[in-house]
Write a protein that holds these residues in place. Structure first.
Motif, PDB file in Angstrom:
ATOM      1  N   VAL A 167    -136.742  35.183 -43.030  1.00 37.43           N
ATOM      2  CA  VAL A 167    -136.977  34.285 -44.151  1.00 37.43           C
ATOM      3  C   VAL A 167    -136.528  32.872 -43.800  1.00 37.43           C
ATOM      4  O   VAL A 167    -137.338  31.932 -43.774  1.00 37.43           O
ATOM      5  CB  VAL A 167    -136.249  34.780 -45.415  1.00 37.43           C
ATOM      6  CG1 VAL A 167    -136.398  33.779 -46.563  1.00 37.43           C
ATOM      7  CG2 VAL A 167    -136.795  36.148 -45.842  1.00 37.43           C
ATOM      8  N   THR A 168    -135.255  32.685 -43.440  1.00 38.86           N
ATOM      9  CA  THR A 168    -134.796  31.321 -43.163  1.00 38.86           C
ATOM     10  C   THR A 168    -135.356  30.827 -41.826  1.00 38.86           C
ATOM     11  O   THR A 168    -135.497  29.623 -41.615  1.00 38.86           O
ATOM     12  CB  THR A 168    -133.255  31.223 -43.144  1.00 38.86           C
ATOM     13  OG1 THR A 168    -132.735  32.247 -42.308  1.00 38.86           O
ATOM     14  CG2 THR A 168    -132.685  31.340 -44.540  1.00 38.86           C
ATOM     15  N   GLY A 169    -135.712  31.771 -40.938  1.00 41.37           N
ATOM     16  CA  GLY A 169    -136.366  31.346 -39.695  1.00 41.37           C
ATOM     17  C   GLY A 169    -137.717  30.714 -39.998  1.00 41.37           C
ATOM     18  O   GLY A 169    -138.061  29.644 -39.467  1.00 41.37           O
ATOM     19  N   THR A 308    -134.252  44.011 -49.798  1.00 38.90           N
ATOM     20  CA  THR A 308    -132.912  44.416 -49.357  1.00 38.90           C
ATOM     21  C   THR A 308    -131.848  43.871 -50.301  1.00 38.90           C
ATOM     22  O   THR A 308    -130.824  44.522 -50.522  1.00 38.90           O
ATOM     23  CB  THR A 308    -132.630  43.939 -47.925  1.00 38.90           C
ATOM     24  OG1 THR A 308    -131.289  44.255 -47.563  1.00 38.90           O
ATOM     25  CG2 THR A 308    -132.838  42.438 -47.761  1.00 38.90           C
ATOM     26  N   ASP A 309    -132.109  42.721 -50.922  1.00 39.17           N
ATOM     27  CA  ASP A 309    -131.118  42.121 -51.828  1.00 39.17           C
ATOM     28  C   ASP A 309    -130.986  42.883 -53.134  1.00 39.17           C
ATOM     29  O   ASP A 309    -130.132  42.554 -53.958  1.00 39.17           O
ATOM     30  CB  ASP A 309    -131.474  40.669 -52.125  1.00 39.17           C
ATOM     31  CG  ASP A 309    -131.296  39.797 -50.893  1.00 39.17           C
ATOM     32  OD1 ASP A 309    -131.721  38.633 -50.932  1.00 39.17           O
ATOM     33  OD2 ASP A 309    -130.742  40.285 -49.900  1.00 39.17           O
ATOM     34  N   MET A 310    -131.842  43.920 -53.321  1.00 38.79           N
ATOM     35  CA  MET A 310    -131.733  44.749 -54.522  1.00 38.79           C
ATOM     36  C   MET A 310    -131.239  46.159 -54.185  1.00 38.79           C
ATOM     37  O   MET A 310    -131.085  47.016 -55.065  1.00 38.79           O
ATOM     38  CB  MET A 310    -133.097  44.850 -55.212  1.00 38.79           C
ATOM     39  CG  MET A 310    -133.480  43.616 -56.010  1.00 38.79           C
ATOM     40  SD  MET A 310    -132.351  43.285 -57.404  1.00 38.79           S
ATOM     41  CE  MET A 310    -132.525  44.808 -58.323  1.00 38.79           C
ATOM     42  N   ASN A 330    -133.487  48.943 -44.094  1.00 36.79           N
ATOM     43  CA  ASN A 330    -134.181  48.624 -42.838  1.00 36.79           C
ATOM     44  C   ASN A 330    -133.925  47.211 -42.332  1.00 36.79           C
ATOM     45  O   ASN A 330    -134.252  46.905 -41.191  1.00 36.79           O
ATOM     46  CB  ASN A 330    -135.699  48.790 -43.032  1.00 36.79           C
ATOM     47  CG  ASN A 330    -136.070  50.234 -43.311  1.00 36.79           C
ATOM     48  OD1 ASN A 330    -135.690  51.133 -42.547  1.00 36.79           O
ATOM     49  ND2 ASN A 330    -136.750  50.477 -44.415  1.00 36.79           N
ATOM     50  N   ILE A 331    -133.393  46.336 -43.166  1.00 39.81           N
ATOM     51  CA  ILE A 331    -133.313  44.930 -42.794  1.00 39.81           C
ATOM     52  C   ILE A 331    -131.982  44.584 -42.130  1.00 39.81           C
ATOM     53  O   ILE A 331    -131.960  43.937 -41.074  1.00 39.81           O
ATOM     54  CB  ILE A 331    -133.526  44.010 -44.031  1.00 39.81           C
ATOM     55  CG1 ILE A 331    -134.811  44.389 -44.770  1.00 39.81           C
ATOM     56  CG2 ILE A 331    -133.505  42.537 -43.618  1.00 39.81           C
ATOM     57  CD1 ILE A 331    -136.092  44.191 -43.983  1.00 39.81           C
ATOM     58  N   PHE A 332    -130.870  45.014 -42.693  1.00 36.29           N
ATOM     59  CA  PHE A 332    -129.549  44.666 -42.134  1.00 36.29           C
ATOM     60  C   PHE A 332    -128.822  45.922 -41.673  1.00 36.29           C
ATOM     61  O   PHE A 332    -128.979  46.998 -42.253  1.00 36.29           O
ATOM     62  CB  PHE A 332    -128.709  43.918 -43.181  1.00 36.29           C
ATOM     63  CG  PHE A 332    -129.224  42.549 -43.483  1.00 36.29           C
ATOM     64  CD1 PHE A 332    -129.767  42.247 -44.721  1.00 36.29           C
ATOM     65  CD2 PHE A 332    -129.200  41.553 -42.510  1.00 36.29           C
ATOM     66  CE1 PHE A 332    -130.275  40.995 -44.994  1.00 36.29           C
ATOM     67  CE2 PHE A 332    -129.696  40.288 -42.775  1.00 36.29           C
ATOM     68  CZ  PHE A 332    -130.230  40.011 -44.014  1.00 36.29           C
TER      69      PHE A 332
END
Ligand code: EPZ
Length: 434
Positions: A167-169, A308-310, A330-332
């Motif tokens: 995302v920030t990339g 992932t934030d949820m 799956n993300i972190f």
């Protein structure tokens, strides 16, 4: 350090309003670096990360006005007097999103010196893909003494393919590309609404961007950008957190000032879990009291998948659902810090690698628990809202980073929640980044 004291058992009833998206406001504030003109952003959330970003920009010589003391929901930023393109470690270590200034600084000034963000509670959080993209655009980057030093007389348009969706990339390199010489094509981009928000601001500033919100973004570089005024989208993660607060307490809760289109995966999963939801209007979602919660598996994915934030917030709900819910992150690599605290409250959760198995319904009992990162903290609040008795949540500064007036909003719809200790004031940010 502030604590929350929460007495569980009250169904949440009424309307709760969502603030602007922190993860849109942060890149949009960084975008002000790209022009000498003033940028005004509306609907920004009054949270600690925004204060940190203000300090970061001011430390470089920018003039950042965060509105009146009692209404800091808009900011006007001028980077005309940008004098010191350095993101110092003292600030970066408290908020890894500081790396979002890397691309705009190189694009605007030809140089950036940014402290490496280091890891955080939820994972290693490298920025190798940011670096790789900037080098592909002609920047020379040296890493020493914990800092990245990037230089480029003028970045050149390039064809970038992200090895992983970031995302920030995506945001960092989009901001680098808008002032580059020639065309940049970026493939395997993040499709999050926060990327689309940033692209909308950049377009209002005169950038030429196509495809934001899809996997392929095409940018025609321009010589300069001008000022703009832009309203930040609502925070979809805050909205999702409140939907689960309504569901887990068996309440009748309307989440207002949100964008239901950004909540599709969250709403679909909650309905699968037996939550009764309807969408009364273009900017609200309502949760009704239901019979019982049903187990449902989740697998976190990039947008438009389940965020992932949820994940942590959903896990709290799953402890109350009838059956076995498998939760795959799956993300972190380390985003289960909330599990042991939920187990201490009586949840039945087993972790094996990146999968947590939740057996419910489990009767939760109030306990003293510790917040570890932004979304894990939200998970513990949700569990405390249904736990039997009075819970004490320590280190709630994690919440203050990304949730505005969280306890006031919940209290306004019937939660018994109080903040103990110092009233939230923008004191020195805490040395934990996520
Ligand atoms: C953004 O972080 C959000 N932060 C995070 O929200 C969110 O969890 C995350 O995206 C995923 O949606 C902001 O927008 C400020 P990534 P970001 O780069 O951009 C790996 C919150 O709770 N990766 O999309 O840092 C990385 O390790 C915060 O508000 C590389 O390997 O996340 C991860 O496994 C937490 N190399 C995956 O990609 C890189 O150069 C996705 O990370 C960059 C990322």
């Amino acid at each position: 350090m502030d604590k929350f004291v929460i007495r569980g058992g009250n169904p949440l009833v009424g309307t709760i309003r969502v603030s602007g998206a922190k993860n849109s406001a942060l890149p949009c504030m960084a975008a002000a670096i790209l022009t000498e003109d003033e940028i005004t952003l509306e609907n920004i959330p009054q949270v600690r990360d925004i204060e940190t970003e203000r300090k970061l920009l001011a430390s470089m010589g920018a003039v950042v006005d965060l509105g009146a003391e009692n209404d800091r929901h808009h900011t006007t930023i001028s980077c005309r007097t940008l004098s010191d393109p350095v993101a110092k470690y003292e600030i970066v270590k408290t908020m890894r999103a500081s790396s979002l200034v890397l691309g705009p600084l190189v694009a605007r000034t030809g140089m950036a010196r940014v402290a490496m963000p280091g890891g955080c509670a939820i994972g290693g959080r490298p920025i190798d893909l940011h670096i790789k993209g900037l080098e592909k655009m002609g920047a020379t980057i040296v890493q020493e003494h914990g800092y990245l030093e990037a230089r480029a007389s003028r970045l050149k348009g390039a064809h970038l393919v992200f090895d992983k969706i970031t995302v920030t990339g995506t945001e960092d390199l989009l901001m680098a590309a808008v002032l580059a010489d020639g065309e940049t094509v970026m493939e395997n981009c993040a499709r999050e609404p926060e990327v689309t928000d940033l692209a909308a601001l950049l377009t209002a500033m005169g950038a030429r961007i196509e495809g934001a919100g899809t996997s392929t973004i095409r940018v025609q570089g321009v010589a300069s950008l001008h000022g703009a005024r832009y309203r930040i989208n609502p925070d979809r993660i805050e909205a999702g957190t409140f939907l689960i607060a309504g569901a887990i307490t068996g309440g009748d809760l309307t989440v207002a000032d949100c964008n239901p289109d950004h909540l599709r995966a969250i709403i679909a999963k909650l309905e699968e879990a037996g939550v009764r939801i309807d969408i009364p209007g273009p900017d609200s979602v309502r949760v009704h009291p239901g019979e019982r919660l049903l187990a449902a598996d989740i697998s976190t994915e990039e947008y438009p998948g389940f965020p992932t934030d949820m994940q942590a917030q959903y896990m709290a709900l799953a402890t109350q659902a009838d059956g076995v819910s498998l939760i795959k992150e799956n993300i972190f690599e380390n985003r289960f810090m909330h599990v042991q605290e939920l187990v201490r409250m009586g949840a039945n959760i087993k972790v094996d690698g990146r999968t947590a198995t939740v057996r419910g319904p489990a009767k939760l009992s109030a306990a003293a628990v510790m917040c570890s990162d932004l979304r894990a903290s939200a998970s513990l609040v949700l569990a405390a809202l249904v736990a039997d008795g009075e819970s004490i949540l320590d280190r709630v500064y994690h919440m203050d980073r990304g949730y505005e007036r969280f306890e006031e909003k919940l209290r306004s719809v019937g939660a018994e929640i109080q903040r103990m200790g110092n009233v939230f004031a923008p004191r020195e940010p805490q040395p934990v980044a996520d």
